[in-house]
Write an enzyme that holds these catalytic residues in place. Structure first.
Site, PDB file in Angstrom:
ATOM      1  CE  LYS A  97      32.500  44.752  66.255  1.00  0.00           C
ATOM      2  NZ  LYS A  97      32.031  46.165  66.283  1.00  0.00           N
ATOM      3  N   GLY A 158      33.588  55.044  62.806  1.00  0.00           N
ATOM      4  CA  GLY A 158      33.144  56.408  63.065  1.00  0.00           C
ATOM      5  C   GLY A 158      33.367  57.394  61.946  1.00  0.00           C
ATOM      6  CB  ALA A 185      33.480  49.965  61.233  1.00  0.00           C
ATOM      7  N   GLY A 186      32.044  52.410  59.738  1.00  0.00           N
ATOM      8  CA  GLY A 186      32.169  53.360  58.641  1.00  0.00           C
ATOM      9  C   GLY A 186      30.868  53.773  57.995  1.00  0.00           C
ATOM     10  CG  ASN A 207      27.577  52.833  68.345  1.00  0.00           C
ATOM     11  OD1 ASN A 207      28.183  52.274  69.244  1.00  0.00           O
ATOM     12  ND2 ASN A 207      26.763  53.833  68.636  1.00  0.00           N
ATOM     13  CB  THR A 208      29.422  56.720  64.890  1.00  0.00           C
ATOM     14  OG1 THR A 208      30.386  55.984  65.643  1.00  0.00           O
ATOM     15  CG2 THR A 208      29.732  58.202  65.011  1.00  0.00           C
TER      16      THR A 208
END
Length: 262
Positions: A97, A158, A185-186, A207-208
């Site tokens: 990645k 995040g 992301a986001g 993830n976050t």
């Protein structure tokens, strides 16, 4: 749910899960167990710098889930290439990645360095998963370089904002129907992930939203269900929105009481 095949590898899920920021190794293990992701992403630079230790690596290896190493934390093409080569030695995979950060405030990818690094890595026989913005021209150039998988952001890393620009994401899906597209992301809520799947994206990486949830394992399970639901909805054929109302029960004639019959 229909399975996704990436670079000849069949994955068990369209949920890709990051492994950073969890409150403990046990919390990470429980989240992975609940999510049953198709891929786990690991940052060689950040995990090594954080001193995760042997238990972290044992957890990752113990689940026997394909690992996608990433170049998180890199700010130049050369730095990303060097990190990718190290990751190939550590994980024994050509998958990478590719992240090259251009702005420290938004963590927005640097499109010029990203393209440069992608070209170099493809020449070195890597399968490149580029983390990018939702820019159509950049997508075209990455595909021309040899990328068959693109990972446009939903919103800054995040931020939990979801899909900031659904129009741009839909346009990428329409223009590149044969390319594997992953929203990365986001994502902040399961509904965000479902929305990405409903417009035809092939997978979602997050993830976050899981790692920092009050209960990471429960949230991971919720995301897993949302992604399955979104994919099923897309395959089923979602009705197009319209301006006017349409009755769900067609009227053959007016009811008797409207005709003054009682």
């Amino acid at each position: 749910m229909d399975q996704l095949t990436l670079a000849g590898t069949q994955l068990s899920s369209r949920l890709f899960l990051g492994t950073a920021q969890y409150p403990s190794p046990d919390a990470l293990a429980k989240a992975i167990e609940a999510a049953q992701p198709g891929l786990l992403t690991v940052s060689l630079r950040r995990e090594s710098a954080a001193g995760k230790g042997q238990k972290f690596w044992e957890i990752i290896k113990g689940f026997n889930i394909p690992v996608l190493p990433n170049t998180a934390g890199c700010h130049s093409a050369q730095e990303a290439v060097t990190t990718a080569e190290m990751a190939r030695e550590v994980f024994g995979t050509n998958w990478i990645k590719l992240e090259v950060i251009g702005d420290d405030y938004t963590l927005q990818p640097d499109p010029f360095a990203l393209l440069d690094a992608a070209e170099t890595l493809i020449q070195k026989d890597f399968t490149v998963f580029p983390y990018m913005t939702d820019d159509l021209v950049l997508a075209e150039k990455l595909i021309a370089t040899g990328c068959h998988i693109l990972m446009p952001w939903g919103a800054p890393i995040g931020s939990g904002r979801g899909l900031n620009n659904p129009y741009a994401l839909k346009l990428l899906r329409e223009r590149f129907p044969e390319i594997t597209l992953v929203v990365d992301a986001g994502i902040g809520a399961p509904s965000h992930a479902a929305a990405a799947m409903e417009i035809g994206y092939d997978a979602v990486l997050l993830n976050t939203a899981v790692a920092k949830a009050g209960d990471p394992a429960a949230m991971a399970g919720a995301f897993s269900k949302a992604i399955e639901a979104g994919r099923a909805a897309y395959l089923s054929g979602i009705i197009a929105p319209q301006e006017s109302a349409t009755p769900s029960t067609p009227l053959i004639d007016k009811p008797l009481w409207h005709q003054g019959s009682f």
